[in-house]
Design a protein around this motif. Structure first.
Motif, PDB file in Angstrom:
ATOM      1  N   THR A  82       0.818  -1.219   0.000  1.00 39.01           N
ATOM      2  CA  THR A  82       0.000   0.000   0.000  1.00 39.01           C
ATOM      3  C   THR A  82       0.850   1.266   0.000  1.00 39.01           C
ATOM      4  OG1 THR A  82      -2.000  -0.966   0.940  1.00 39.01           O
ATOM      5  CG2 THR A  82      -1.585   1.351   1.429  1.00 39.01           C
ATOM      6  N   PRO A  83       1.874   1.383   0.876  1.00 39.25           N
ATOM      7  CA  PRO A  83       2.676   2.614   0.844  1.00 39.25           C
ATOM      8  C   PRO A  83       3.378   2.844  -0.481  1.00 39.25           C
ATOM      9  CG  PRO A  83       3.673   0.972   2.285  1.00 39.25           C
ATOM     10  CD  PRO A  83       2.289   0.511   1.978  1.00 39.25           C
ATOM     11  N   ALA A  84       3.672   1.765  -1.215  1.00 36.81           N
ATOM     12  CA  ALA A  84       4.290   1.918  -2.527  1.00 36.81           C
ATOM     13  C   ALA A  84       3.324   2.580  -3.501  1.00 36.81           C
ATOM     14  CB  ALA A  84       4.739   0.564  -3.070  1.00 36.81           C
ATOM     15  N   VAL A  85       2.033   2.276  -3.369  1.00 40.85           N
ATOM     16  CA  VAL A  85       1.045   2.917  -4.232  1.00 40.85           C
ATOM     17  C   VAL A  85       0.981   4.415  -3.943  1.00 40.85           C
ATOM     18  CG1 VAL A  85      -1.411   3.032  -4.827  1.00 40.85           C
ATOM     19  CG2 VAL A  85      -0.297   0.813  -4.526  1.00 40.85           C
ATOM     20  N   GLY A  86       1.021   4.774  -2.653  1.00 40.17           N
ATOM     21  CA  GLY A  86       1.048   6.193  -2.312  1.00 40.17           C
ATOM     22  C   GLY A  86       2.271   6.882  -2.893  1.00 40.17           C
ATOM     23  N   PHE A  87       3.413   6.236  -2.778  1.00 33.02           N
ATOM     24  CA  PHE A  87       4.660   6.783  -3.307  1.00 33.02           C
ATOM     25  C   PHE A  87       4.611   6.916  -4.826  1.00 33.02           C
ATOM     26  CE2 PHE A  87       8.691   5.309  -5.306  1.00 33.02           C
ATOM     27  CZ  PHE A  87       9.432   6.469  -5.148  1.00 33.02           C
ATOM     28  N   ARG A  90       2.351   9.715  -6.523  1.00 32.22           N
ATOM     29  CA  ARG A  90       2.994  11.037  -6.603  1.00 32.22           C
ATOM     30  C   ARG A  90       4.189  11.001  -7.546  1.00 32.22           C
ATOM     31  NH1 ARG A  90       4.817  13.644  -0.998  1.00 32.22           N
ATOM     32  NH2 ARG A  90       6.053  11.740  -0.979  1.00 32.22           N
ATOM     33  N   SER A  91       5.011   9.951  -7.456  1.00 31.72           N
ATOM     34  CA  SER A  91       6.228   9.867  -8.267  1.00 31.72           C
ATOM     35  C   SER A  91       5.925   9.822  -9.756  1.00 31.72           C
ATOM     36  CB  SER A  91       7.023   8.614  -7.856  1.00 31.72           C
ATOM     37  OG  SER A  91       8.103   8.380  -8.721  1.00 31.72           O
ATOM     38  N   MET A  92       4.836   9.137 -10.130  1.00 32.18           N
ATOM     39  CA  MET A  92       4.502   8.966 -11.541  1.00 32.18           C
ATOM     40  C   MET A  92       3.484  10.008 -12.031  1.00 32.18           C
ATOM     41  SD  MET A  92       4.391   4.777 -11.642  1.00 32.18           S
ATOM     42  CE  MET A  92       4.435   4.662 -13.442  1.00 32.18           C
ATOM     43  N   ARG A  93       3.238  11.016 -11.208  1.00 30.91           N
ATOM     44  CA  ARG A  93       2.337  12.114 -11.549  1.00 30.91           C
ATOM     45  C   ARG A  93       0.956  11.619 -11.954  1.00 30.91           C
ATOM     46  NH1 ARG A  93       4.861  16.452 -15.514  1.00 30.91           N
ATOM     47  NH2 ARG A  93       2.877  17.438 -14.943  1.00 30.91           N
ATOM     48  N   PHE A 115      -5.817   6.979  -3.210  1.00 32.74           N
ATOM     49  CA  PHE A 115      -4.825   8.010  -2.922  1.00 32.74           C
ATOM     50  C   PHE A 115      -4.984   9.155  -3.920  1.00 32.74           C
ATOM     51  CE2 PHE A 115      -3.076   4.150  -1.195  1.00 32.74           C
ATOM     52  CZ  PHE A 115      -2.454   4.540  -0.017  1.00 32.74           C
ATOM     53  N   GLY A 116      -4.848  10.376  -3.426  1.00 35.57           N
ATOM     54  CA  GLY A 116      -4.896  11.537  -4.298  1.00 35.57           C
ATOM     55  C   GLY A 116      -3.561  11.762  -4.974  1.00 35.57           C
ATOM     56  N   PRO A 117      -3.460  12.765  -5.841  1.00 30.47           N
ATOM     57  CA  PRO A 117      -2.219  13.020  -6.587  1.00 30.47           C
ATOM     58  C   PRO A 117      -1.030  13.376  -5.704  1.00 30.47           C
ATOM     59  CG  PRO A 117      -3.818  14.782  -6.914  1.00 30.47           C
ATOM     60  CD  PRO A 117      -4.548  13.670  -6.243  1.00 30.47           C
ATOM     61  N   ASP A 118      -1.285  13.799  -4.452  1.00 30.59           N
ATOM     62  CA  ASP A 118      -0.194  14.103  -3.529  1.00 30.59           C
ATOM     63  C   ASP A 118       0.310  12.869  -2.802  1.00 30.59           C
ATOM     64  OD1 ASP A 118      -2.392  13.625  -1.926  1.00 30.59           O
ATOM     65  OD2 ASP A 118      -2.325  15.559  -0.890  1.00 30.59           O
ATOM     66  N   GLY A 119      -0.291  11.702  -3.078  1.00 30.71           N
ATOM     67  CA  GLY A 119       0.138  10.457  -2.445  1.00 30.71           C
ATOM     68  C   GLY A 119      -0.534  10.170  -1.121  1.00 30.71           C
ATOM     69  N   PHE A 120      -1.351  11.110  -0.624  1.00 31.95           N
ATOM     70  CA  PHE A 120      -2.079  10.893   0.626  1.00 31.95           C
ATOM     71  C   PHE A 120      -3.462  10.329   0.325  1.00 31.95           C
ATOM     72  CE2 PHE A 120       1.071  14.007   1.961  1.00 31.95           C
ATOM     73  CZ  PHE A 120       1.434  13.541   3.221  1.00 31.95           C
ATOM     74  N   LYS A 121      -4.041   9.648   1.301  1.00 32.56           N
ATOM     75  CA  LYS A 121      -5.374   9.091   1.102  1.00 32.56           C
ATOM     76  C   LYS A 121      -6.379  10.212   0.851  1.00 32.56           C
ATOM     77  CE  LYS A 121      -4.461   4.792   3.551  1.00 32.56           C
ATOM     78  NZ  LYS A 121      -4.700   3.955   4.738  1.00 32.56           N
TER      79      LYS A 121
END
Length: 451
Positions: A82-87, A90-93, A115-121
């Motif tokens: 899950t944290p990789a998806v958040g990362f 954002r990383s892949m815009r 997750f939103g574009p900022d990587g946060f839920k």
């Protein structure tokens, strides 16, 4: 307003039952796609990760169909934490990130986390907007604007390399023997890989997923499995992750279990000594032990409590500018490194403390003596409302009077399962057992529906 779909952590339920059906997942994907492509332009993208549940294939395909039908381009990451998806969101815009997982729940459950574009839920506002779209008719894209989907093989490698950057460059794990239990879940590739590449001797556990054995007698919800392996192999540390790897429980070299409260205590005290703990504050939930609160205050630091759920922790951290928070259950949120709980990166921070201090795990994980605490989970039947029952209210009132100033009682309904969680803390363990037993018994009876 009551939510029909979203709970405390996305949308969750039993696979092939509402809301976790294929047709509903298609509608959810379409609604999310319509919300995030509301400008009508092409080029919007969404990344989708999943854990190892068999039902993940079904939901992945359905979500992809819904998203592409509204013009979103889908990048499929496969099994990934899950944290990789958040990362990676954002990383892949990407405009949106989705994780298909029911976290620590058994295989027959599944869920959809956003997750939103900022990587946060996603915020409450975004979730409410998606629900509103779901309640109506979702407008599909024009034929020439239908999105495309493709698998991305580089996602796992990107996350592996990022996780390694969170470990100090001047340190190595050489000479350390580490048991890592991946719960037959999303981290079964990445966690052993990261630890090995940083120099450790790795003993992997829970790395043979078959679609049905996720969290089954392994991982953070069953740390005894890793504890046995630690003792068997004479390991220096055991790291237990849950099904989507956003939680961590540690095992020291003696086989003793350390929960999220002990990990947060260590990190808070070390970061404070390094002037790295933002505003001298740790954010935890109402479930964290009173012993942690006493420890934090004894260090001249501040503990802020939130409602249960890492989402609430993160919201308070962002509002207050804090960089450390988490839950007793093992969500450790370090916003200097990640946008959500990350079990692997938390494990690396603990290992860094071991390497830097030269201390054994057992010297670092027992930071305070917990106030005796009992948590009993009482399952209730669908259609019942045990907390609304008079007998339960009377039981709670009576036991609160008994425990008075000697401890505390916390009763709450799970946001992800049909469970009432009965928790109490008190130095008098006999009284503690009686208090929890009385309330749990009342809840159990009230939670039964007539056959």
């Amino acid at each position: 307003m009551a939510r029909k779909y979203f709970g405390t952590d996305g949308i969750r339920g039993t696979a092939n039952q509402f809301p976790m059906t294929a047709d509903n997942a298609l509608r959810i994907g379409a609604a999310a796609g319509r919300h995030f492509r509301k400008d009508g332009l092409n080029g919007h993208r969404v990344v989708i990760g999943k854990d190892t549940r068999r039902s993940g294939y079904m939901l992945e395909n359905a979500l992809t169909a819904g998203l592409t039908s509204t013009g979103m381009n889908v990048l499929l990451l496969g099994p990934i934490p899950t944290p990789a998806v958040g990362f990676l969101t954002r990383s892949m815009r990407a405009d949106l990130g989705i994780m298909i997982s029911a976290s620590h729940n058994p295989h027959h459950d599944n869920g959809i986390k956003f997750f939103g574009p900022d990587g946060f839920k996603l915020s409450d506002t975004d979730e409410a907007a998606i629900e509103a779209i779901l309640e109506g008719d979702v407008t599909p894209a024009q034929p020439g604007n239908i999105g495309r989907a493709k698998r991305i093989e580089s996602g796992r490698g990107r996350y592996v390399e990022y996780a390694k950057t969170t470990f100090p460059r001047d340190q190595r794990l050489s000479g350390l023997k580490i048991v890592v239990d991946c719960a037959n879940g999303a981290a079964y590739h990445v966690a052993p890989e990261v630890l090995w590449e940083l120099g450790a001797e790795v003993i992997p556990v829970g790395v043979t997923p078959d679609g049905f054995n996720i969290n089954a007698d392994c991982g953070s919800t069953a740390p005894q499995t890793a504890a046995r392996e630690v003792l068997k192999h004479g390991a220096d540390l055991g790291i237990c992750l849950d099904g989507d790897a956003d939680r961590i429980i540690l095992i020291d070299e003696k086989g003793q279990v350390a929960d999220g409260d002990q990990i947060m205590a260590l990190f808070a005290s070390r970061w404070a000594a390094q002037n790295a703990l933002a505003h001298g504050t740790l954010v935890a939930t109402v479930m964290s032990n009173l012993g942690l609160e006493n420890f934090i205050k004894g260090k001249g630091l501040t503990l802020e409590r939130t409602a249960v759920g890492d989402r609430h922790v993160v919201e308070r951290m962002r509002a207050g500018g804090f960089n450390l928070g988490g839950e007793q259950s093992g969500h450790i949120v370090m916003t200097d490194f990640a946008t959500t709980g990350d079990g692997l990166i938390a494990g690396l921070q603990f290992l860094s403390a071991m390497v830097e201090s030269g201390q054994r795990a057992s010297e670092l994980v027992q930071n305070f003596a917990p106030v005796p605490q009992i948590l009993e989970n009482v399952r209730f039947d669908a259609g019942s409302d045990p907390l609304g029952a008079e007998r339960v209210q009377s039981a709670i009132a009576a036991q609160e009077k008994r425990i008075a100033d000697r401890g505390r009682i916390l009763i709450r309904k799970s946001g992800t399962e049909p469970l009432i969680r009965v928790m109490a803390e008190c130095e008098d363990e006999t009284l503690l057992r009686e208090v929890v037993g009385e309330i749990a018994g009342a809840v159990r009876e009230a939670g039964k529906t007539a056959a």
